[in-house]
Design a protein around this motif. Structure first.
Motif, PDB file in Angstrom:
ATOM      1  N   MET A  83     -11.017  -6.144   2.384  1.00  0.00           N
ATOM      2  CA  MET A  83      -9.953  -5.796   1.422  1.00  0.00           C
ATOM      3  C   MET A  83      -8.808  -6.807   1.500  1.00  0.00           C
ATOM      4  O   MET A  83      -8.393  -7.162   2.596  1.00  0.00           O
ATOM      5  CB  MET A  83      -9.399  -4.401   1.745  1.00  0.00           C
ATOM      6  N   SER A  84      -8.285  -7.198   0.370  1.00  0.00           N
ATOM      7  CA  SER A  84      -7.158  -8.144   0.350  1.00  0.00           C
ATOM      8  C   SER A  84      -5.892  -7.408   0.805  1.00  0.00           C
ATOM      9  O   SER A  84      -5.820  -6.170   0.737  1.00  0.00           O
ATOM     10  CB  SER A  84      -6.961  -8.652  -1.076  1.00  0.00           C
ATOM     11  N   PRO A  85      -4.847  -8.138   1.248  1.00  0.00           N
ATOM     12  CA  PRO A  85      -3.593  -7.484   1.632  1.00  0.00           C
ATOM     13  C   PRO A  85      -3.051  -6.599   0.495  1.00  0.00           C
ATOM     14  O   PRO A  85      -2.534  -5.509   0.751  1.00  0.00           O
ATOM     15  CB  PRO A  85      -2.649  -8.660   1.913  1.00  0.00           C
ATOM     16  N   GLN A  86      -3.217  -7.058  -0.764  1.00  0.00           N
ATOM     17  CA  GLN A  86      -2.707  -6.232  -1.871  1.00  0.00           C
ATOM     18  C   GLN A  86      -3.469  -4.923  -1.990  1.00  0.00           C
ATOM     19  O   GLN A  86      -2.884  -3.871  -2.226  1.00  0.00           O
ATOM     20  CB  GLN A  86      -2.784  -7.011  -3.178  1.00  0.00           C
ATOM     21  N   ASP A  87      -4.795  -4.995  -1.813  1.00  0.00           N
ATOM     22  CA  ASP A  87      -5.585  -3.761  -1.861  1.00  0.00           C
ATOM     23  C   ASP A  87      -5.161  -2.829  -0.720  1.00  0.00           C
ATOM     24  O   ASP A  87      -5.022  -1.619  -0.907  1.00  0.00           O
ATOM     25  CB  ASP A  87      -7.085  -4.077  -1.734  1.00  0.00           C
ATOM     26  N   GLN A  88      -4.926  -3.416   0.451  1.00  0.00           N
ATOM     27  CA  GLN A  88      -4.525  -2.588   1.594  1.00  0.00           C
ATOM     28  C   GLN A  88      -3.148  -1.962   1.379  1.00  0.00           C
ATOM     29  O   GLN A  88      -2.930  -0.797   1.700  1.00  0.00           O
ATOM     30  CB  GLN A  88      -4.509  -3.446   2.875  1.00  0.00           C
ATOM     31  N   ILE A  89      -2.236  -2.743   0.791  1.00  0.00           N
ATOM     32  CA  ILE A  89      -0.900  -2.184   0.512  1.00  0.00           C
ATOM     33  C   ILE A  89      -1.014  -1.022  -0.472  1.00  0.00           C
ATOM     34  O   ILE A  89      -0.387   0.023  -0.316  1.00  0.00           O
ATOM     35  CB  ILE A  89       0.053  -3.280  -0.041  1.00  0.00           C
ATOM     36  N   MET A  90      -1.884  -1.192  -1.470  1.00  0.00           N
ATOM     37  CA  MET A  90      -2.052  -0.109  -2.451  1.00  0.00           C
ATOM     38  C   MET A  90      -2.624   1.145  -1.794  1.00  0.00           C
ATOM     39  O   MET A  90      -2.234   2.263  -2.138  1.00  0.00           O
ATOM     40  CB  MET A  90      -2.937  -0.562  -3.627  1.00  0.00           C
ATOM     41  N   VAL A  91      -3.548   0.958  -0.841  1.00  0.00           N
ATOM     42  CA  VAL A  91      -4.096   2.125  -0.132  1.00  0.00           C
ATOM     43  C   VAL A  91      -2.957   2.833   0.604  1.00  0.00           C
ATOM     44  O   VAL A  91      -2.800   4.062   0.522  1.00  0.00           O
ATOM     45  CB  VAL A  91      -5.221   1.707   0.855  1.00  0.00           C
ATOM     46  N   LEU A  92      -2.107   2.068   1.300  1.00  0.00           N
ATOM     47  CA  LEU A  92      -1.003   2.676   2.061  1.00  0.00           C
ATOM     48  C   LEU A  92      -0.016   3.373   1.127  1.00  0.00           C
ATOM     49  O   LEU A  92       0.440   4.479   1.408  1.00  0.00           O
ATOM     50  CB  LEU A  92      -0.275   1.606   2.884  1.00  0.00           C
ATOM     51  N   LEU A  93       0.301   2.728  -0.011  1.00  0.00           N
ATOM     52  CA  LEU A  93       1.265   3.342  -0.934  1.00  0.00           C
ATOM     53  C   LEU A  93       0.708   4.631  -1.541  1.00  0.00           C
ATOM     54  O   LEU A  93       1.427   5.592  -1.756  1.00  0.00           O
ATOM     55  CB  LEU A  93       1.638   2.355  -2.050  1.00  0.00           C
ATOM     56  N   ARG A  94      -0.600   4.628  -1.826  1.00  0.00           N
ATOM     57  CA  ARG A  94      -1.206   5.852  -2.374  1.00  0.00           C
ATOM     58  C   ARG A  94      -1.200   6.970  -1.337  1.00  0.00           C
ATOM     59  O   ARG A  94      -1.023   8.133  -1.661  1.00  0.00           O
ATOM     60  CB  ARG A  94      -2.663   5.594  -2.778  1.00  0.00           C
ATOM     61  N   GLN A  95      -1.470   6.577  -0.065  1.00  0.00           N
ATOM     62  CA  GLN A  95      -1.548   7.589   0.992  1.00  0.00           C
ATOM     63  C   GLN A  95      -0.180   8.157   1.343  1.00  0.00           C
ATOM     64  O   GLN A  95      -0.057   9.328   1.671  1.00  0.00           O
ATOM     65  CB  GLN A  95      -2.125   6.969   2.266  1.00  0.00           C
ATOM     66  N   ALA A  96       0.852   7.295   1.272  1.00  0.00           N
ATOM     67  CA  ALA A  96       2.181   7.696   1.751  1.00  0.00           C
ATOM     68  C   ALA A  96       2.715   8.833   0.889  1.00  0.00           C
ATOM     69  O   ALA A  96       2.854   8.673  -0.323  1.00  0.00           O
ATOM     70  CB  ALA A  96       3.114   6.497   1.702  1.00  0.00           C
ATOM     71  N   ARG A  97       3.000   9.968   1.509  1.00  0.00           N
ATOM     72  CA  ARG A  97       3.584  11.072   0.737  1.00  0.00           C
ATOM     73  C   ARG A  97       5.015  10.713   0.364  1.00  0.00           C
ATOM     74  O   ARG A  97       5.483  10.952  -0.712  1.00  0.00           O
ATOM     75  CB  ARG A  97       3.605  12.340   1.600  1.00  0.00           C
ATOM     76  N   GLU A  98       5.697  10.145   1.372  1.00  0.00           N
ATOM     77  CA  GLU A  98       7.080   9.714   1.161  1.00  0.00           C
ATOM     78  C   GLU A  98       7.052   8.197   1.027  1.00  0.00           C
ATOM     79  O   GLU A  98       6.025   7.625   0.751  1.00  0.00           O
ATOM     80  CB  GLU A  98       7.918  10.119   2.372  1.00  0.00           C
ATOM     81  N   ARG A  99       8.172   7.618   1.303  1.00  0.00           N
ATOM     82  CA  ARG A  99       8.223   6.153   1.275  1.00  0.00           C
ATOM     83  C   ARG A  99       7.610   5.578   2.534  1.00  0.00           C
ATOM     84  O   ARG A  99       7.507   6.264   3.551  1.00  0.00           O
ATOM     85  CB  ARG A  99       9.679   5.709   1.183  1.00  0.00           C
ATOM     86  N   ILE A 100       7.232   4.309   2.437  1.00  0.00           N
ATOM     87  CA  ILE A 100       6.717   3.624   3.623  1.00  0.00           C
ATOM     88  C   ILE A 100       7.506   2.329   3.795  1.00  0.00           C
ATOM     89  O   ILE A 100       7.713   1.600   2.812  1.00  0.00           O
ATOM     90  CB  ILE A 100       5.180   3.411   3.550  1.00  0.00           C
ATOM     91  N   SER A 101       7.955   2.091   5.013  1.00  0.00           N
ATOM     92  CA  SER A 101       8.852   0.934   5.215  1.00  0.00           C
ATOM     93  C   SER A 101       8.061  -0.372   5.225  1.00  0.00           C
ATOM     94  O   SER A 101       6.865  -0.391   5.551  1.00  0.00           O
ATOM     95  CB  SER A 101       9.605   1.084   6.537  1.00  0.00           C
TER      96      SER A 101
END
Ligand code: BTN
Length: 319
Positions: A1-19
């Protein structure tokens, strides 16, 4: 997975904000690289909110058929699990054929936001204006001899038509052989290309074009779009996920249990059967009643003399 794909996974998972700090730690990249990737994702149409204290959060998704959007939350076995997205292609067909020759897995899809030389049946053009339609080619490797592969086009018509009906509530029907119509106008078409030897299919490329949110002004006469029929736009990504899910279910069920239920579904969705049609047979213009489809997908037409004629290719029109 590219860094962008990984960031999108984290943003989708994060209920709140992620730093930014947490993202940089999880991905093993610098804060500057996180920022650069977020900026690029925004450029692709993702709305990502940011606050210096609290971090990033996902505000909105673009309706683009990006591979990561197609695969997010998709629970198919293989349809759409590998996806290649292009802004512009001449046609998705040769691109998919190239991937198939390169041993791409069954179920791989190629999608384009726009095609400059979309291929239709019988050498026609498939008009494919930007970002309103779904223009897709799917790679299949059915364990079948080439003579038994024809019903896969009918299966595709049934699957797309049923998924459109289910997702949009629009009553679409199938005109033989495999046009999908909405209120008598064509909304989708299917083109199948095969690479095979005498007794085995190597790969089948099934190309489908569906006008979803397309302006009528950009379509040829006789064509329509789902948005025109419904008076509102649809999420192409969500619609495509539903299509891939149903298409795959039908595919594996048919390979296991045979084509009977697909033929029956085709008959139910058909807007051709029971109608008077005109067609060409060996250079002659004939009329008759479309009475059924045969197990190889041919249309059976009863002409005035009572004789049954089987039409295997070409088109029929209302008489
Ligand atoms: C037809 O009804 O004539 C068949 C149209 C098929 C169009 C699709 S769009 C995706 C794929 N790529 C192409 O160039 N053609 C098919």
């Amino acid at each position: 997975m590219s860094p962008q794909d990984q960031i999108m996974v984290l943003l989708r998972q994060a209920r709140e904000r992620i730093s930014g700090e947490a993202i940089s730690r999880r991905l093993g990249i610098s804060r500057a690289a996180v920022w650069k990737n977020i900026r690029e994702l925004r450029g692709q149409g993702y709305a990502i909110g940011a606050s210096t204290k609290l971090g990033y959060h996902l505000v909105g998704l673009p309706d683009k058929l990006y591979a990561r959007e197609i695969t997010a939350g998709l629970s198919t076995r293989c349809f759409g699990r590998a996806a290649y997205h292009f802004e512009t292609l001449a046609s998705t067909m040769p691109e998919a054929a190239r991937l198939a020759a390169d041993k791409a897995a069954e179920g791989t899809v190629v999608v384009a936001e726009q095609q400059t030389k979309g291929k239709g049946r019988m050498g026609r053009e498939w008009v494919s204006p930007s970002s309103g339609g779904i223009y897709l080619s799917l790679i299949l490797r059915p364990p079948l001899p080439p003579r038994d592969a024809a019903p896969l086009t009918l299966l595709t018509a049934v699957s797309w038509c049923a998924a459109v009906n289910r997702h949009t509530g629009i009553a679409a029907g199938i005109k033989w052989p495999n046009d999908i119509l909405c209120r008598g106008k064509k909304v989708a078409g299917i083109l199948t290309e095969m690479s095979a030897d005498m007794d085995r299919v190597h790969s089948l490329i099934i190309g489908v074009g569906l006008n979803v949110n397309t302006d009528l002004a950009n379509l040829p006469p006789g064509a329509t779009a789902l948005s025109v029929a419904a008076g509102k736009n649809f999420s192409r990504v969500e619609l495509l996920k539903e299509i891939l899910t149903l298409w795959e279910q039908n595919y594996f069920t048919a390979l296991q249990t045979g084509w009977k239920s697909i033929f029956n579904r085709w008959r139910q969705l058909s807007v051709t059967l029971g109608r008077q049609v005109q067609f060409e047979d060996q250079g002659k213009r004939l009329k008759g009643e479309a009475v059924d489809i045969d197990s190889d997908g041919g249309l059976l037409i009863r002409i005035r003399t009572g004789k049954l004629i089987k039409k295997m290719s070409g088109d029929v029109s209302a008489a």
